[in-house]
Design an enzyme around this catalytic site. Sequence first.
Site, PDB file in Angstrom:
ATOM      1  N   LYS A 162       0.830  -1.200   0.000  1.00 48.22           N
ATOM      2  CA  LYS A 162       0.000   0.000   0.000  1.00 48.22           C
ATOM      3  C   LYS A 162       0.858   1.241   0.000  1.00 48.22           C
ATOM      4  CE  LYS A 162      -3.873  -1.268   2.894  1.00 48.22           C
ATOM      5  NZ  LYS A 162      -4.782  -0.870   3.925  1.00 48.22           N
ATOM      6  N   ARG A 163       2.029   1.120   0.585  1.00 52.45           N
ATOM      7  CA  ARG A 163       2.827   2.316   0.779  1.00 52.45           C
ATOM      8  C   ARG A 163       3.646   2.685  -0.457  1.00 52.45           C
ATOM      9  NH1 ARG A 163       1.395   1.850   6.105  1.00 52.45           N
ATOM     10  NH2 ARG A 163       1.633  -0.370   6.415  1.00 52.45           N
TER      11      ARG A 163
END
Length: 498
Positions: free
Chosen positions: A266-267
């Site tokens: 996600k990052r």
Amino acid sequence: MRTRFAPSPTGNLHVGGLRTALYAWLLARQSGGQFLVRVEDTDKEREVPGAVEQMLKALAWAGIEPDEGVVLRDGVVSQIGTCGPYIQSQRLDLYKAAADTLLAQGHAYYAFDTKEELDAMRTKEQAAGNPSPKYDASVRMRMRNSLTLPKEETEKLLKDGTPYAIRLKMPEGETLEWDDVIRGPVSFHSRDVDDQVLLKSDGFPTYHLAHVVDDHGMKIDLVLRGEEWLSSTPKHLVLFRALGYPIPRYAHVPLMLNSDRSKLSKRQDDVSVDEYVAKGSLPEALVNFVAFLGWNPGTTQEIFSLNELIDAFSLERVQKGGAVFDLQKLEWLQGQWMRLLPENEFAKRAKEASESCIPEVETDGDFLKKALLIRERITFFPEAPDMLECFYRRPAADIALMANSKQKVEAADLPRYLGLLESILDLIPEDHWNDQRILADVKACVESNGLKLGQLLWPLRALLTGKAFSPGAVEVAAVLGKAETMERVRAAMKVAGA
Ligand code: GLU
């Protein structure tokens, strides 16, 4: 059907979130139901200011508008609907009430263990041969909680403001199962599930309690969420049951994988929707791409608009296995959607993308003609100004660019080739200056001089556009007009020493 998207406002909307929102939105649209957005802001430390607004904007860009919950109204984050508030930090009293019910009925208990005590428990368990110790039925009676402490002591600790957690008392000896819409029958044994923390002494719930309270309170029929929540579902089943709530249907969408099949993080910035917006992705292309991350229509059709997706999408065709994030496919879809845009729409967006670099485009009555010449040559609108530049700026003649070994154009031959071009182009009357005529005359010239077409067209294109990648020589010459074309040819002759 009522479905929801429940982002945590910890950053930009990423492609995985867009997929979850899209699937949930499609199901609501298909069934004539509602799609709502709930903000899960229980982790105040990780919260990013402005994230909610940004996520809602990214959803709106993709064409996904919530019917209820947290929405953008005139650009302002607002809430609509009768099951609110839809922001978890505004619902703390509801979580407290649910936790009190669970405590009163013996489904939950207070735990006062400090971090050190928890660490000591883990170390001891590991030493005893338990590789992944959990706070569960096997250890709970050895810990400091309201199950082991005398009632008065629990009361005193609470009165003194001792930090605590309210934990779920996971039932023993049970198989917890459900029929997942995507994964089919799934079951877990209760012995493999820990006594989850539900509420902390600061009044904030964990995801687990909040999910159950909110999806019940917001009348959600189908919980569509990432596969990472699969193993928590048994806790949720126990909570729904303990609180006397009907259990919603669950659909766990597959993980997203990099092309090497590692888990997509996600990052990673390159999976943020805003990155694609900035790059000039068409919302149609990104939505089309995201829909296929784990779903396929079972036919060979690959291009789907949002409306077509409403008709075609079904959870039955969502796969269990990880969905590979294939950037080449995204580029291909982007190219397809660029070609599908109506001509005027294409020109409008190309103009918008070019205005700041080339102000002349704004008042150019001939812009459509130019835009159509770059249509097959750009994949993203931010590439437009570079491609259009040659129509508005005279490039400096560049020998290195005009010479090209692949096209068999030696620098030493340039004076001759440019001379030929100058003489044949100069003979074309102004009122016959169009691409067919220019091409016909260039062809005739290469034939009578024993040349290849590229030997004249490559230098012509290079001197007219100043770029190695651009619209074709003949089309550009036709749009530029005879006078400007001849100026550029003669300037190049000078540079080449012709
Ligand atoms: N806030 C959770 C997340 O971002 C939501 C999961 C869910 O949809 O229930 O992962």
